[in-house]
Design an enzyme around this catalytic site. Sequence first.
Site, short mmCIF file in Angstrom:
data_model
loop_
_atom_site.label_atom_id
_atom_site.label_comp_id
_atom_site.label_asym_id
_atom_site.label_seq_id
_atom_site.Cartn_x
_atom_site.Cartn_y
_atom_site.Cartn_z
N CYS A 1 0.82 -1.22 0.00
CA CYS A 1 0.00 0.00 0.00
C CYS A 1 0.85 1.26 0.00
O CYS A 1 1.71 1.43 0.86
CB CYS A 1 -0.89 -0.02 1.24
SG CYS A 1 -1.75 1.54 1.52
N TYR B 1 -5.43 6.68 -8.82
CA TYR B 1 -6.65 5.93 -8.46
C TYR B 1 -7.86 6.49 -9.21
O TYR B 1 -8.76 5.75 -9.61
CB TYR B 1 -6.90 6.01 -6.95
CG TYR B 1 -6.01 5.08 -6.14
CD1 TYR B 1 -6.45 3.80 -5.79
CD2 TYR B 1 -4.74 5.47 -5.75
CE1 TYR B 1 -5.64 2.94 -5.06
CE2 TYR B 1 -3.92 4.61 -5.02
CZ TYR B 1 -4.37 3.36 -4.68
OH TYR B 1 -3.57 2.50 -3.97
N1 LIG Z 1 -7.65 6.09 3.45
C1 LIG Z 1 -6.41 6.75 3.25
C2 LIG Z 1 -5.35 5.90 2.64
C3 LIG Z 1 -5.27 4.50 3.15
C4 LIG Z 1 -5.84 3.50 2.18
O1 LIG Z 1 -6.74 3.80 1.40
N2 LIG Z 1 -5.28 2.28 2.21
C5 LIG Z 1 -5.78 1.22 1.36
C6 LIG Z 1 -4.69 0.39 0.76
S1 LIG Z 1 -3.65 1.16 -0.40
C7 LIG Z 1 -6.54 0.24 2.21
O2 LIG Z 1 -6.14 -0.05 3.32
N3 LIG Z 1 -7.63 -0.33 1.68
C8 LIG Z 1 -8.29 -1.40 2.34
C9 LIG Z 1 -9.77 -1.42 2.16
O3 LIG Z 1 -10.31 -0.39 1.75
O4 LIG Z 1 -10.35 -2.49 2.44
C10 LIG Z 1 -6.60 8.00 2.39
O5 LIG Z 1 -7.19 7.92 1.36
O6 LIG Z 1 -6.19 9.05 2.77
#
Ligand SMILES: N[C@@H](CCC(=O)N[C@@H](CS)C(=O)NCC(=O)O)C(=O)O
Length: 348
Positions: free
Chosen positions: A52, A183
């Site tokens: 990540c 993204y």
């Molecule tokens: N939510 C944070 C970043 C953290 C994030 O989105 N991490 C992702 C992985 S790259 C995650 O943990 N996704 C797991 C899920 O949504 O189930 C942001 O956008 O500021």
Amino acid sequence: MADTGEFVRDARYITDRITADAPPGGPTGERIGEMVWPVQPGRYRLAAARACPWAHRTVIVRRLLGLEGVISLALAAPTHDERSWTFDLDPGGVDPVLGIHRLQQAYFARVPDYPLGITVPAVVDVPTGAVVTNDFARITLDFSSQWRAHQRPGAPDLYPEAHRDEIDEVSRRVYTEVNNGVYRCGFATSQDAYDAAYERLWTALDWLEERLATRRYLVGDTITEADVRLYPTLVRFDAVYHGHFKCNRQKIAELPVLWAYLRDLFQTPGFGDTTDFVQIKQHYYIVHTGINPTQVVPRGPDLAGFLTPHGRESLGGRPWGDGTPPGPVPSGERVPAGHNPLSGTDAG
Ligand SMILES: N[C@@H](CCC(=O)N[C@@H](CS)C(=O)NCC(=O)O)C(=O)O
């Protein structure tokens, strides 16, 4: 997802802070998101995943500042299901310190049935097993400013007072246009949303290509938080975002300035040695079944170029400012051999 097909990131978090002046014991405060927890060596565990990019930033900063002995690290496996990250890489699939299989359990220990994304990075209070914060941007700034007393001798100042406004401004643009920009391209569900996202992304990458032509780092003449924000996106770009997310005007390896900047950072301790291309590719190509239903993971690209000379020393700059580079990666935290061009060597 907005009606227009545009991907909109959920940026709500558990936003408690760990601060140097919080009363011992703790936490104190009324509401989740407004509570403060005390800096205390050994008390907290950083839950991350090599895959990540948001978590990668916290792993880099922890290493640059030498906080490994003070804040321990839990690494989730690269792939996950709809209930999110698991500790499948650990013996028995259980994190040895938190004693949990799913990161979700640490979120539920804080907020029963926590309704938002179970995301990494998250800082967990080891005694209670509960998430303290998953606010990725604040986590690294607080590692820099609040944990000073526990940083290694020679730790660089990644958020120097004199440059904070500029670091914040550049980081904001990098966040909205590049970190999130890839993204926005990849998860767009309409042609118009994708076209707009692609334009936005490349406007920003053109700006960076120009900005970095005459300066070694993004702000000032040392490595700062701004570089740490950009690197995890750039290093994933050719392996994932170019194809999987359709960010394919060019590869980073085809942009002379950004490619040299990326190699420079990759070859700097803390950056390449925390990068795991195998887990990165597995994560994106296996987890995002909406855009890669076969879950086949590509073999390329060839990564040998990451170790070629970058020539950026000629721009001047003092990577560590008045500090020094970090020492070797602690033995239990090395990226496995074969997972990047450095791993398995002395520099990995
Ligand atoms: N939510 C944070 C970043 C953290 C994030 O989105 N991490 C992702 C992985 S790259 C995650 O943990 N996704 C797991 C899920 O949504 O189930 C942001 O956008 O500021």
